[in-house]
Scaffold this active site. Sequence first.
Site: not given
Length: 182
Positions: A42, A98, A102, A130, A160
Amino acid sequence: MRNDIEGILLSEAQIQARVKELGARLAEEYRDKNPVMICILKGSTMFFADLLRAMPIPLTMDFMAVSSYGRTTKSSGEVEIRKDLAGSIEHRHAIIVEDIIDSGFTLTYLSRMLSARGAKSIRICTLLDKPARRAPGITLKADYSGFEIPDAFVVGYGLDYAEMYRNLPYIGILKPEVYEKN
Ligand code: PRP
């Protein structure tokens, strides 16, 4: 919600300006290619919606949901598909959108899996990267990237913590006490 945020990493204005730049670049490069834009649910919903509105060219959209369990089974890097694309991407130019790279497991898996479906091309567009968090052996690079960010716990603009904070219009750093109490 603002009380749970330690500081703002990227303001709404910074995000909107960068997303418009990315959209203009993609629109130029894909002007005659009718790309299929793939939203990975999401986290990338906000970015996807703004990015596509900054691309005034013919395109279609599709959605995919994956589980993040790739991050807990680091040796395999496997990703579970929870919702697959509705349409075929065969002979299409696909752009995976996206919110963040990560460890890199999710996109490495997805780009391999989607390559096997006969797309003409597959490129990756991420809002955040990142690089400090990349897992050993992962060489994946985004073709289009909004911002390189430090290894902080970021939320907002789709991202989130425990399903909350996605609706913040900026990207903020979450106070450690919020996630440390759980
Ligand atoms: C996040 C993000 C990427 C993935 C990146 O999704 O949207 O899909 O993790 O992490 P990786 O590079 O370590 O694989 P998440 O599983 O949190 O789901 P969400 O988008 O629904 O929040």
